[in-house]
Motif scaffolding. Structure first.
Motif, PDB file in Angstrom:
ATOM      1  N   SER A  81       0.816  -1.207   0.000  1.00  8.17           N
ATOM      2  CA  SER A  81       0.000   0.000   0.000  1.00  8.17           C
ATOM      3  C   SER A  81       0.854   1.263   0.000  1.00  8.17           C
ATOM      4  N   ASP A  83       3.911   3.748  -1.382  1.00 11.28           N
ATOM      5  CA  ASP A  83       4.171   4.155  -2.753  1.00 11.28           C
ATOM      6  C   ASP A  83       5.646   4.001  -3.117  1.00 11.28           C
ATOM      7  N   TYR A 177       1.298   8.601 -13.516  1.00 11.18           N
ATOM      8  CA  TYR A 177       1.016   7.194 -13.792  1.00 11.18           C
ATOM      9  C   TYR A 177       0.774   7.001 -15.286  1.00 11.18           C
ATOM     10  N   TYR A 361     -10.401  -0.846 -11.170  1.00  9.85           N
ATOM     11  CA  TYR A 361     -10.101  -1.817 -10.117  1.00  9.85           C
ATOM     12  C   TYR A 361      -9.118  -2.876 -10.615  1.00  9.85           C
ATOM     13  N   ASN A 364      -5.570  -1.479 -10.630  1.00 13.38           N
ATOM     14  CA  ASN A 364      -5.058  -1.222  -9.294  1.00 13.38           C
ATOM     15  C   ASN A 364      -4.772  -2.504  -8.520  1.00 13.38           C
ATOM     16  N   LYS A 365      -5.696  -3.461  -8.596  1.00 15.16           N
ATOM     17  CA  LYS A 365      -5.601  -4.653  -7.762  1.00 15.16           C
ATOM     18  C   LYS A 365      -4.810  -5.790  -8.389  1.00 15.16           C
ATOM     19  N   ASP A 368      -0.947  -3.231 -10.984  1.00 11.18           N
ATOM     20  CA  ASP A 368      -0.089  -2.440 -10.107  1.00 11.18           C
ATOM     21  C   ASP A 368       0.464  -3.271  -8.954  1.00 11.18           C
ATOM     22  N   LYS A 369      -0.340  -4.196  -8.452  1.00  9.52           N
ATOM     23  CA  LYS A 369       0.122  -5.052  -7.353  1.00  9.52           C
ATOM     24  C   LYS A 369       1.306  -5.908  -7.796  1.00  9.52           C
TER      25      LYS A 369
END
Length: 385
Positions: A81, A83, A177, A361, A364-365, A368-369
Motif C-alpha cells: 500500500s 508508494d 502514472y 479496479y 489497481n488490484k 499495479d500489485k
C-alpha cells in the motif's frame, strides 16, 4: 443493322440502370429519414454495440470492483500500500504465477519478501502470466483453493509502457502514472488498456486522467477528466474510429475581466446536441447541419446525491451517468424521452462501463500489485539477497 440497334439500346438501358443504382447508393439511409427516425436508428445501433461489449471478455475486466468480491471477510492484499517510483525499466521481464501458492506465502502474505510470482525470463516489456481464474478474482491471488494445481497460466498482460511515481515535498504532492498494455486469454486477444494519470497538489492544483479500453471486437470505451485552469470531462464509445456515443463538457471559470465559458455536447451517431455559453438554447445537428425546430429540454434528477461526505464528482452529473434526462420535441410536435429511446438496461450498462473506466479496479488490484512485487523482487536481486 436492326440487331445492332437493339444491342445499342440494351447497352444504354443497362448504363442508365447502373447510373440510377450508383446515385441511390450515394445517399445514406439517414437522408431519407426524419430526425426522429434517424435518432431511433442511432440509439438502436448504440444499444447493439453495448450488447456486444457486455458479452465480451473485456467487459468483465473493466467492470470488476469491490462489489464483485465473493463471500464475507475476504480482504484484499494490501502489503504494497506504500508508494514507490516504478518505471518499466525497473520491472521489465516475464513473471509467472506460482501454482499452487505455497503455504508459507499464504500464511505470511503480509511480508513483502513473499510473492505469488517468479521472474522466469527477460523481456523489453512487463509481462504477467497467471490463471484467468485468479486474474478475474485478484483478491484470490494469495488464497490456495482446491484445483489450483490444475490451473494454467493462460491469462497474459503485456505492458509496453509503465510508470508509477509519487513525489512528496514541501511544495506539495506530485503523482504520475502511465500504463499501456495488451491482454490475451488463452492466446486470444481480449483487449488493450491505456491509462494516463497526472495529479499535482501544490499552490496550483491540477488533475488529468485519461483511460481507454479497446475490445477485441473493434469497440472501445474511454473516459477523460481534467481539472485545473478549466474543468473538462468526456465519455465515449466508438466502433473503430466511428463515434457511436460521446458526452463532453468544457468549462472555464470567469474572473473580474472575463465571463465564464462552457460548452456541452452529446453525440449519438450522426446526431449532436450542443449548448454553450454563447447560446440561449440547445441546438441539434445532423451530419453537422443544424436541424431547425427541434427543442431540447433537460429533465434534472433531484435525487442524485454525493458520496458519504456530501461530495459529488461533477463528471458523474452527465446523461450517461444518470445525472439528468433529455426530452426532445420534434417539428411535428411529437416528443421522446432519450433514456426511454435508448433503453434503461443499455443506460445502466453505460453507467457501469464509464464509472469503471474511472476506478480501474483491475489495474489497481492486479497490474499495479504485481508491478510492486516485481519491483521488490528485482531490488532484492540487485542487492544480492
Amino acid at each position: 443493322m436492326k440487331r445492332n440497334i437493339v444491342a445499342v439500346g440494351m447497352l444504354l438501358a443497362f448504363s442508365a440502370a447502373l447510373w440510377s443504382c450508383s446515385s441511390s447508393d450515394d445517399k445514406t439511409p439517414e437522408q431519407d429519414q426524419t430526425l426522429e427516425q434517424n435518432l431511433t436508428t442511432e440509439t438502436q445501433s448504440l444499444a447493439a454495440a453495448v450488447d456486444e461489449i457486455t458479452s465480451s471478455e473485456g467487459y468483465g475486466l473493466i467492470t470488476m470492483s469491490e462489489s464483485t468480491k465473493e463471500g464475507d471477510g475476504e480482504e484484499t492484499d494490501e502489503r504494497f500500500s506504500y508508494d514507490h517510483s516504478i518505471t518499466l525499466e525497473d520491472i521489465k521481464g516475464v513473471y509467472d504465477y506460482i501454482l499452487p501458492v505455497t503455504e508459507e506465502a499464504t500464511e505470511t502474505k503480509g511480508w513483502y519478501w513473499n510473492s505469488a510470482f517468479e521472474r522466469v525470463d527477460d523481456s523489453d516489456f512487463f509481462e504477467i502470466n497467471l490463471p484467468q481464474e485468479k486474474a478475474t478474482r485478484p483478491w484470490k491471488l494469495y488464497v490456495e483453493e482446491d484445483g489450483d494445481e490444475e490451473l494454467d497460466n493462460d491469462f497474459n498482460v503485456t505492458a509496453s509502457q509503465y510508470n508509477m511515481s509519487t513525489v512528496m515535498s514541501n511544495e506539495g504532492y506530485e503523482f504520475d502514472y502511465l500504463l499501456d498494455a495488451d491482454i490475451t486469454i488463452e492466446e486470444v486477444e481480449a483487449g488493450e488498456i491505456f491509462v494516463d494519470w497526472n495529479m499535482s497538489m501544490s499552490t496550483e492544483m491540477s488533475f488529468e486522467y485519461v483511460s481507454e479500453f479497446g475490445f477485441a471486437n473493434g469497440y472501445s470505451v474511454g473516459h477523460e477528466y481534467m481539472f485545473g485552469e478549466s474543468f473538462d470531462f468526456a465519455y465515449n464509445l466508438k466502433k473503430d474510429d466511428e463515434v457511436l456515443f460521446m458526452e463532453e463538457v468544457e468549462y472555464t471559470p470567469g474572473n473580474e475581466e472575463t465571463d465564464a465559458e462552457y460548452e456541452y455536447a452529446l453525440t449519438i451517431g450522426n446526431i449532436k446536441i450542443v449548448k454553450n455559453s454563447s447560446s440561449d438554447e440547445y441546438m441539434v445537428y445532423r451530419d453537422d447541419i443544424l436541424e431547425e425546430g427541434a427543442i431540447i429540454t433537460l429533465i434534472e434528477d433531484d435525487t442524485k446525491e454525493g458520496d458519504d461526505e456530501g461530495n459529488e464528482d461533477e463528471s458523474d452529473n452527465a446523461f450517461c451517468r444518470g445525472g439528468f434526462d433529455i426530452k426532445i420535441t420534434f417539428t411535428d410536435g411529437t416528443e421522446v424521452i432519450l433514456s426511454e429511446l435508448i433503453g434503461e438496461e443499455t443506460l445502466e450498462q453505460l453507467d457501469e462501463i464509464f464509472s469503471s473506466m474511472h476506478d480501474m479496479y483491475f489495474v489497481n488490484k492486479l497490474v499495479d500489485k504485481v508491478a510492486r512485487e516485481a519491483y521488490q523482487m528485482n531490488m532484492q536481486q540487485d542487492a544480492g539477497e
